[in-house]
Write an enzyme that holds these catalytic residues in place. Structure first.
Site, PDB file in Angstrom:
ATOM      1  N   HIS A  97      -0.441   4.015   8.858  1.00  0.00           N
ATOM      2  CA  HIS A  97       0.353   3.285   8.274  1.00  0.00           C
ATOM      3  C   HIS A  97       1.616   4.233   8.064  1.00  0.00           C
ATOM      4  O   HIS A  97       1.590   5.379   7.749  1.00  0.00           O
ATOM      5  CB  HIS A  97      -0.090   3.221   6.809  1.00  0.00           C
ATOM      6  N   GLU A 169       4.076  -3.244  11.712  1.00  0.00           N
ATOM      7  CA  GLU A 169       4.886  -3.407  10.533  1.00  0.00           C
ATOM      8  C   GLU A 169       6.093  -2.696  10.438  1.00  0.00           C
ATOM      9  O   GLU A 169       6.313  -1.253  10.363  1.00  0.00           O
ATOM     10  CB  GLU A 169       3.970  -2.524   9.355  1.00  0.00           C
ATOM     11  N   GLY A 175       7.909  -3.648   1.551  1.00  0.00           N
ATOM     12  CA  GLY A 175       7.862  -3.524   0.134  1.00  0.00           C
ATOM     13  C   GLY A 175       9.345  -3.646  -0.117  1.00  0.00           C
ATOM     14  O   GLY A 175      10.124  -3.269  -1.186  1.00  0.00           O
ATOM     15  N   SER A 215       6.386  -7.195   3.596  1.00  0.00           N
ATOM     16  CA  SER A 215       6.648  -8.224   2.822  1.00  0.00           C
ATOM     17  C   SER A 215       6.265  -9.854   3.208  1.00  0.00           C
ATOM     18  O   SER A 215       6.892 -10.892   2.879  1.00  0.00           O
ATOM     19  CB  SER A 215       8.321  -8.494   2.778  1.00  0.00           C
TER      20      SER A 215
HETATM   21  P1  PGA Z   1       4.233  -5.147   1.724  1.00  0.00           P
HETATM   22  O1  PGA Z   1       3.367  -3.807   2.355  1.00  0.00           O
HETATM   23  O2  PGA Z   1       3.536  -6.507   1.839  1.00  0.00           O
HETATM   24  O3  PGA Z   1       4.327  -4.694   0.263  1.00  0.00           O
HETATM   25  O4  PGA Z   1       5.541  -4.891   2.448  1.00  0.00           O
HETATM   26  C1  PGA Z   1       2.781  -4.080   3.712  1.00  0.00           C
HETATM   27  C2  PGA Z   1       2.177  -2.889   4.022  1.00  0.00           C
HETATM   28  O5  PGA Z   1       2.747  -1.635   3.831  1.00  0.00           O
HETATM   29  O6  PGA Z   1       1.204  -2.892   4.691  1.00  0.00           O
END
Ligand code: PGA
Length: 253
Positions: A97, A169, A175, A215
């Site tokens: 991640h 991602e 976020g 998000s």
């Molecule tokens: P988010 O995070 O949905 O809050 O943007 C996704 C993630 O980091 O796996």
């Protein structure tokens, strides 16, 4: 056929009691997981046993750890081995991640070692990749992601690679409330699949689930997941709200 997956990433949130409540609320809301669909919950280490109990006997629902160490066992205070996870019946581990890459300096090479130890122990890595905003602005996302895949995954055999779930991602969408458009997601997911096709052949590439993260919420999941190369999502913030996560499960194709 490759799996369509709604994966929750709780990150470092909730207490044990709040986590239990969240599972109970999700279970109480109407949702259905078809044969080729899965819900995966990546919960903090102290809640793994509780989470395993909550999904026990539930079809196509699985628990993931958010990390593991690259060594089998030994004097590594504070770390968690895949053998420990396996003894709890855990079947997935989120690896690479962007938060771990950034705050804990996890390199592609280190992640390759973690991928190996997971696969040696029948645990499926959910391997995260994705670029920062500066890379996207310079249109360097394809090269950046290709390097992450190459350095952490391309030593695997064709059989092994099909046990890995990919989560693309873009860091600028995590976020931030700023989601990639479905066109942006499709474009890079298609590129990622083409990288696997070039290395392992089209049939193998077609078997690999590529999730989008950044998000994802109830209101945008359907549009994102409708793209042909988007096989579900890895969801942070919205996975902490039962109605949101259930809407995301119900948006799987
Ligand atoms: P988010 O995070 O949905 O809050 O943007 C996704 C993630 O980091 O796996």
């Amino acid at each position: 056929m490759r799996k369509q997956i709604a994966a929750a990433n709780w990150k470092m949130n909730l207490t044990l009691q709040k986590g239990e409540e969240l599972f109970d609320d999700i279970i109480a809301l109407p949702h259905e997981l078809k044969a080729d669909q899965q819900a995966i919950f990546a919960v903090p280490f102290p809640y793994l046993a509780m989470a395993q109990q909550k999904v026990h006997g539930r079809k196509n629902a699985f628990i993931a750890a958010q990390n593991c160490y690259n060594k089998k066992s030994g004097a590594y205070t504070g770390e968690t081995s895949v053998e420990m996870l396996q003894s709890l019946g855990i079947s997935y581990v989120v690896l690479g991640h962007s938060e771990r890459r950034e705050y804990f300096n996890e390199s592609n090479q280190f992640l390759a070692e973690k991928v190996n130890i997971c696969l040696e122990n029948n645990i499926h890595p959910i391997f995260c990749c994705g670029e920062a905003l500066s890379v996207r602005e310079a249109n360097g996302q394809n090269d950046f992601v290709a390097k992450q895949l190459e350095e952490s995954l391309f030593h695997l055999s064709a059989e092994q690679i099909q046990k890995v779930v990919i989560a693309y991602e873009p860091i600028w969408a995590i976020g931030t409330g700023k989601t990639a458009t479905s066109e942006q997601a499709q474009e890079i997911h298609k590129f990622i699949r083409s990288q696997f096709a070039a290395k392992y052949g089209v049939a193998v590439a077609e078997n690999i689930s590529i999730l989008y993260g950044g998000s994802v919420k109830g209101s945008n999941a359907k549009e994102l997941f409708s793209q042909p190369d988007v096989d579900g999502g890895l969801v942070g913030g919205a996975s902490l709200v039962a109605s949101e996560f259930v809407a995301i499960i119900n948006a799987l194709k």
